[in-house]
Motif scaffolding. Structure first.
Motif, short mmCIF file in Angstrom:
data_model
loop_
_atom_site.label_atom_id
_atom_site.label_comp_id
_atom_site.label_asym_id
_atom_site.label_seq_id
_atom_site.Cartn_x
_atom_site.Cartn_y
_atom_site.Cartn_z
N ILE A 1 0.84 -1.20 0.00
CA ILE A 1 0.00 0.00 0.00
C ILE A 1 0.88 1.26 0.00
O ILE A 1 0.64 2.21 -0.78
N LEU A 2 1.90 1.27 0.85
CA LEU A 2 2.77 2.46 0.93
C LEU A 2 3.54 2.66 -0.37
O LEU A 2 3.74 3.80 -0.82
N ALA A 3 4.00 1.56 -0.98
CA ALA A 3 4.73 1.67 -2.25
C ALA A 3 3.83 2.24 -3.34
O ALA A 3 4.24 3.11 -4.13
N ASP A 4 2.57 1.75 -3.40
CA ASP A 4 1.62 2.26 -4.41
C ASP A 4 1.25 3.72 -4.12
O ASP A 4 1.09 4.53 -5.05
N LEU A 5 1.10 4.04 -2.84
CA LEU A 5 0.74 5.42 -2.47
C LEU A 5 1.85 6.38 -2.88
O LEU A 5 1.58 7.48 -3.40
N LYS A 6 3.09 5.97 -2.68
CA LYS A 6 4.23 6.80 -3.06
C LYS A 6 4.22 7.07 -4.56
O LYS A 6 4.43 8.20 -5.02
N GLU A 7 3.95 6.02 -5.33
CA GLU A 7 3.91 6.16 -6.80
C GLU A 7 2.71 6.97 -7.25
O GLU A 7 2.79 7.77 -8.18
N ALA A 8 1.54 6.73 -6.59
CA ALA A 8 0.31 7.42 -7.00
C ALA A 8 0.40 8.92 -6.80
O ALA A 8 0.04 9.71 -7.70
#
Length: 399
Positions: free
Chosen positions: A354-361
């Motif tokens: 979730i944190l990795a996707d949030l960073k990218e988003a």
């Protein structure tokens, strides 16, 4: 490898009578015994009781497994085998498949005990016995396909050369046998595709049926009982009913079924259409291996296509989630906190994803800052969760 043995008897047609139950209790002081089953396990020692006696005293099927090579199944048939003697001799030669008739009467026991190298990977005994009971019902109804399946299981005996073991007549309708026998086939290390291979008798001659032979009509137990019921007069019917209601029900039922068996043994059995393929068991195995290669290739292609579809679906779901993340990042930060509190490697990995996707988003310095601050907060709040920190590191999330 430590020794392990499992054996079980099952009653199918009726519960044991009092006398039969007493006999069963005499066979072992440590088995779990009821009117319907007799079960024992051994890590040392062996069963000292009378297997065949147990089958003549109420039980209908028997399974014995030992991880040093024993895989025995015995099937009690109170009406005998309902097939012509000259046909039976092609299936039951007393070596890979045996018929043990009772000293008197028509009943007997069908025995499969092929030799196998030691192995210790089988535990589905209940499912296997379920398969055996289903085949027993087919046998009693006169279904030759059931006898052929048991021959296949016996033919895997490693003491015999498969090139010298000749196939019996192939019953028509093998593909239409409506039984799932995976547990039985696993018990004997039989590839289920052997049935498909056998259903294509490529080298056939003589006694070959037409392309679509008519299979005999198989009657249910209730239907098979009807001819005998029609022979009863009112007095006999009342006598039997009184025995069932007043006496020992199991004993009364046993006596009635004995009379039914004697009556049914005199009825003419329908002849099952067969094909003489003149194949050795080795040829059958080779045909099965060819089918297995084709089947596995198709499965591999099917799985690859499914993996591709699943990956595309997952990517769409990820893209949708990332849009939601941009709109409401706090919701997803709270979700990572919940996962960390619940603990478990699966939850830690999900939080890190979730944190990795949030960073990218969110992107850029802003996305990196939000995720870094939250990861640092998680690390401070849960200082002992080393696996959580490891999951964050693997996804390049600093804390």
């Amino acid at each position: 490898m430590s020794e392990y043995q499992y054996l079980e008897f099952r009653a199918v047609d009726r519960p044991l009578t009092d006398d039969e139950l007493a006999y069963a209790n005499e066979q072992s002081s440590r088995a779990e015994i009821t009117r319907w089953s007799f079960t024992n396990e051994y890590n040392f020692g062996d069963f000292g009781g009378d297997e065949d006696g147990m089958l003549r005293h109420g039980y209908d099927v028997f399974l014995h497994y030992a991880n040093f090579g024993i895989r025995t199944i015995k099937i009690r048939l109170p009406y005998g085998l309902p097939f012509a003697k000259n046909l039976l001799l092609k299936f039951i030669d007393g070596e890979i498949l045996e018929w043990e008739p009772d000293p008197t009467g028509i009943a007997g026991t069908l025995v499969l005990e092929p030799f196998h190298e030691p192995f210790d990977s089988y535990w589905e005994f209940d499912d296997c016995l379920g398969d055996v009971i289903a085949l027993r019902e087919k046998l009693m109804a006169g279904d030759l396909r059931a006898l052929y399946v048991l021959w296949l299981c016996a033919a895997v005996d490693e003491n015999y050369d498969p090139s010298q073991t000749m196939e019996p007549p192939v019953p028509s309708g093998l593909r239409e046998l409506d039984l799932n026998l995976d547990a039985l086939f696993s018990f004997y290390d039989v590839d289920p595709l052997l049935i498909e291979a056998a259903a294509n008798p490529t080298k056939s001659k003589g006694n070959q049926p037409s392309n679509a032979p008519t299979l005999p009509k198989l009657l249910t137990p209730a239907q098979r009982l009807q001819p005998w019921l029609k022979t009863l007069n009112t007095k006999h019917a009342k006598d039997y009913l009184e025995q069932l209601l007043v006496g020992d029900t199991a004993t009364a039922k046993a006596e009635i079924l004995t009379q039914v068996a004697e009556y049914q043994s005199n009825l003419e059995q329908p002849e099952w259409p067969t094909t003489i393929a003149n194949r050795s068991f080795e040829e059958l195995l080779n045909l099965t291996n060819d089918l297995r290669e084709i089947y596995d290739a198709k499965e591999k292609k099917k799985q690859a296509a499914k993996a591709k579809r699943d990956a595309a679906k997952a990517q769409k779901q990820r893209e949708k989630r990332m849009i939601e993340m941009v709109q409401n990042p706090n919701k997803w930060l709270a979700e990572t906190e919940r996962l960390a509190v619940e603990r478990g490697l699966e939850n830690y990995n999900a939080a890190a994803d979730i944190l990795a996707d949030l960073k990218e988003a969110i992107g850029g310095a802003k996305g990196a800052q939000i995720v870094h601050q939250h990861a640092a907060q998680l690390a401070r709040k849960h200082p002992t969760l080393k696996r959580l920190k490891s999951s964050l590191k693997k996804r390049g999330i600093a804390y």
